[in-house]
Design a protein around this motif. Sequence first.
Motif, mmCIF file in Angstrom:
data_model
loop_
_atom_site.group_PDB
_atom_site.id
_atom_site.type_symbol
_atom_site.label_atom_id
_atom_site.label_comp_id
_atom_site.label_asym_id
_atom_site.label_seq_id
_atom_site.Cartn_x
_atom_site.Cartn_y
_atom_site.Cartn_z
ATOM 1 N N ALA A 165 -11.764 11.260 -9.973
ATOM 2 C CA ALA A 165 -12.745 10.295 -10.471
ATOM 3 C C ALA A 165 -12.058 9.039 -11.012
ATOM 4 C CB ALA A 165 -13.614 10.930 -11.547
ATOM 5 N N ILE A 166 -10.981 9.229 -11.781
ATOM 6 C CA ILE A 166 -10.248 8.084 -12.331
ATOM 7 C C ILE A 166 -9.626 7.265 -11.205
ATOM 8 C CG2 ILE A 166 -8.237 7.426 -13.703
ATOM 9 C CD1 ILE A 166 -8.852 9.887 -15.475
ATOM 10 N N ALA A 167 -9.031 7.942 -10.223
ATOM 11 C CA ALA A 167 -8.408 7.233 -9.105
ATOM 12 C C ALA A 167 -9.445 6.435 -8.327
ATOM 13 C CB ALA A 167 -7.697 8.230 -8.185
ATOM 14 N N GLY A 168 -10.610 7.023 -8.088
ATOM 15 C CA GLY A 168 -11.655 6.303 -7.368
ATOM 16 C C GLY A 168 -12.143 5.092 -8.136
ATOM 17 N N THR A 169 -12.294 5.232 -9.455
ATOM 18 C CA THR A 169 -12.769 4.115 -10.277
ATOM 19 C C THR A 169 -11.755 2.977 -10.306
ATOM 20 O OG1 THR A 169 -14.004 5.670 -11.669
ATOM 21 C CG2 THR A 169 -13.584 3.473 -12.565
ATOM 22 N N LEU A 170 -10.482 3.307 -10.489
ATOM 23 C CA LEU A 170 -9.451 2.265 -10.483
ATOM 24 C C LEU A 170 -9.338 1.598 -9.109
ATOM 25 C CD1 LEU A 170 -6.612 3.931 -12.605
ATOM 26 C CD2 LEU A 170 -8.180 2.104 -13.288
ATOM 27 N N SER A 171 -9.582 2.362 -8.050
ATOM 28 C CA SER A 171 -9.562 1.776 -6.709
ATOM 29 C C SER A 171 -10.664 0.740 -6.548
ATOM 30 C CB SER A 171 -9.710 2.868 -5.652
ATOM 31 O OG SER A 171 -8.606 3.738 -5.656
ATOM 32 N N ILE A 172 -11.821 0.980 -7.195
ATOM 33 C CA ILE A 172 -12.904 -0.008 -7.152
ATOM 34 C C ILE A 172 -12.437 -1.322 -7.775
ATOM 35 C CG2 ILE A 172 -15.224 -0.554 -7.997
ATOM 36 C CD1 ILE A 172 -15.850 2.457 -7.806
ATOM 37 N N LEU A 184 0.836 -1.202 0.000
ATOM 38 C CA LEU A 184 0.000 0.000 0.000
ATOM 39 C C LEU A 184 0.874 1.257 0.000
ATOM 40 C CD1 LEU A 184 -3.110 0.678 0.214
ATOM 41 C CD2 LEU A 184 -2.675 1.103 2.629
ATOM 42 N N VAL A 185 1.898 1.261 0.864
ATOM 43 C CA VAL A 185 2.803 2.402 0.946
ATOM 44 C C VAL A 185 3.663 2.501 -0.314
ATOM 45 C CG1 VAL A 185 4.662 3.465 2.269
ATOM 46 C CG2 VAL A 185 2.851 2.245 3.457
ATOM 47 N N VAL A 186 4.121 1.362 -0.802
ATOM 48 C CA VAL A 186 4.928 1.360 -2.023
ATOM 49 C C VAL A 186 4.118 1.892 -3.200
ATOM 50 C CG1 VAL A 186 6.174 -0.096 -3.665
ATOM 51 C CG2 VAL A 186 6.378 -0.524 -1.217
ATOM 52 N N VAL A 215 -3.642 -4.481 -3.731
ATOM 53 C CA VAL A 215 -3.273 -3.559 -2.654
ATOM 54 C C VAL A 215 -2.386 -2.441 -3.202
ATOM 55 C CG1 VAL A 215 -2.040 -3.339 -0.462
ATOM 56 C CG2 VAL A 215 -3.513 -5.317 -0.867
ATOM 57 N N PHE A 216 -1.431 -2.799 -4.053
ATOM 58 C CA PHE A 216 -0.550 -1.811 -4.689
ATOM 59 C C PHE A 216 -1.367 -0.812 -5.502
ATOM 60 C CE2 PHE A 216 1.858 -0.312 -8.328
ATOM 61 C CZ PHE A 216 3.041 0.123 -7.763
ATOM 62 N N LEU A 217 -2.354 -1.299 -6.261
ATOM 63 C CA LEU A 217 -3.182 -0.421 -7.083
ATOM 64 C C LEU A 217 -3.952 0.580 -6.226
ATOM 65 C CD1 LEU A 217 -4.422 0.398 -9.807
ATOM 66 C CD2 LEU A 217 -6.123 -1.417 -9.477
ATOM 67 N N ILE A 218 -4.464 0.135 -5.082
ATOM 68 C CA ILE A 218 -5.199 1.037 -4.196
ATOM 69 C C ILE A 218 -4.262 2.117 -3.647
ATOM 70 C CG2 ILE A 218 -6.373 1.176 -1.959
ATOM 71 C CD1 ILE A 218 -7.655 -1.528 -2.647
ATOM 72 N N GLY A 219 -3.043 1.735 -3.269
ATOM 73 C CA GLY A 219 -2.082 2.725 -2.801
ATOM 74 C C GLY A 219 -1.713 3.707 -3.895
ATOM 75 N N PHE A 220 -1.543 3.209 -5.116
ATOM 76 C CA PHE A 220 -1.225 4.055 -6.274
ATOM 77 C C PHE A 220 -2.338 5.081 -6.494
ATOM 78 C CE2 PHE A 220 -0.673 5.147 -10.699
ATOM 79 C CZ PHE A 220 0.697 5.067 -10.913
ATOM 80 N N CYS A 221 -3.586 4.623 -6.434
ATOM 81 C CA CYS A 221 -4.728 5.521 -6.647
ATOM 82 C C CYS A 221 -4.903 6.495 -5.472
ATOM 83 C CB CYS A 221 -5.999 4.703 -6.834
ATOM 84 S SG CYS A 221 -6.019 3.726 -8.354
#
Length: 446
Positions: free
Chosen positions: A89-96, A64-66, A115-121
């Motif tokens: 909006a894009i970050a929220g959608t990718l987090s979904i 998540l931190v990475v 988990v990495f994708l959620i941290g990235f977003c």
Amino acid sequence: MTLQTNVDAVTDRASTVLLRFGPMIYGPTVLFALGEGAVIPLIPVIAADLGADVATAALVASALVVGQLCGNIPAGWTVARLGERFTMAIAGTLSILGVIGMVFAPSLVVFTASVFLIGFCAAAFGLARHSFMTTRVPLSFRARALSLLGGTFRLGMFVGPFVSAGLLIVFGPTASIWFFGACLVATVLLVLLGPDPERVIPDEPRPERDQGDDDPLTDAMLTEDTGEAVTGSIPTTALRRAQGSNDGVFRTMWLFRRVLSRLGVAAASLSAVRSARQVVLPLWGVSIGLDAQTIALVVGISGAIDFALFYASGQVMDRFGRLWAALPAMILMGAGFLALAFTHDLSSAELWFGVFAAVLGVGNGLSSGILLTLGADVAPKANPAPFLGSWRTLTDAGGALSPLLVAGITAISSLAVATGAMGVLGFVGAFAFLRWVPKFVPRAKH
């Protein structure tokens, strides 16, 4: 009488603008942080269920931190080209998509990638808010607005684990992840269907300079960051020339290398000390023989003190200057860690643990919003996102490296030595703020 009228007018304006930010910035922030806070405690548990041992589970949790570290610079590029609203909006959608991956992950690799994708977003979402506030909030109450932003994030992260505990009891292990997904859907809808913040609240205009006066913004400074003291935001002419190219973010890092390598590193030290608190306190409680319930209570009280002071930090910075929040915060946390390091073998170790946990909570609370505010102060006004991507990468790196430093020193020596080292880092950071804030931050703000 006139002075009081002016003060009242500024206060009224601050309240009005901050209320208008509610559905645009603060609401989405609470929702995102609430869902993230509900999921974070479950990441190691789910990783273990997928076959990870303790060390591997910790590595999965660190994804998540990475992800956040890796996301800051691309987020700066995206915000500069698409704007804050679409980036959120894009970050929220990718987090979904990341949430769906966490729920249905067939293997540990897929779960870690989610988990990495959620941290990235999360990095993109956070940078978009930071950039928006930098260009829209008047200087007179910038620190309060950004401290409130930090406070709404802390509120979500503070309440999230309690929501997660209740959902786990009633609905089972995946309920908290679905709750995060529901928060993300609500966040995206609020961002897309709510009033467009970029139109409702225009950019805060820059004060015009008197061309007849001796202006410190010389032609050389307009070409490149020289590290000389200025009385306004760092010039942006060179940055504007770089905006049209794909390497604009990295060009920005080079142009502003002096402020990033000085004030940015000072900010990273504050982030490191903050992060050390979250690691040292639980480990210290275990090392002196406290049970899990007592440790959780002490850490919870420290967190509550931290949360209670978030708006006071903004008031101090707006009224007296940035140093009046940064220095007391770093000195308090440095002194707290150093003093705690000498209490491990005392007969009253449990009492001192509670006392210094509270001191660290006060210090951390007084620093609420300071990293956001300093970043906004020194960011180029015309296009802050690329600079803020670099700034947030530095501060996130400080927070990410701190637990590794504590673990390494503890393995080589002892937890007391590691705790004392964090105290020394706090005092070094305080000196760095004292040295570099007056040099880089406009005089009216320090």
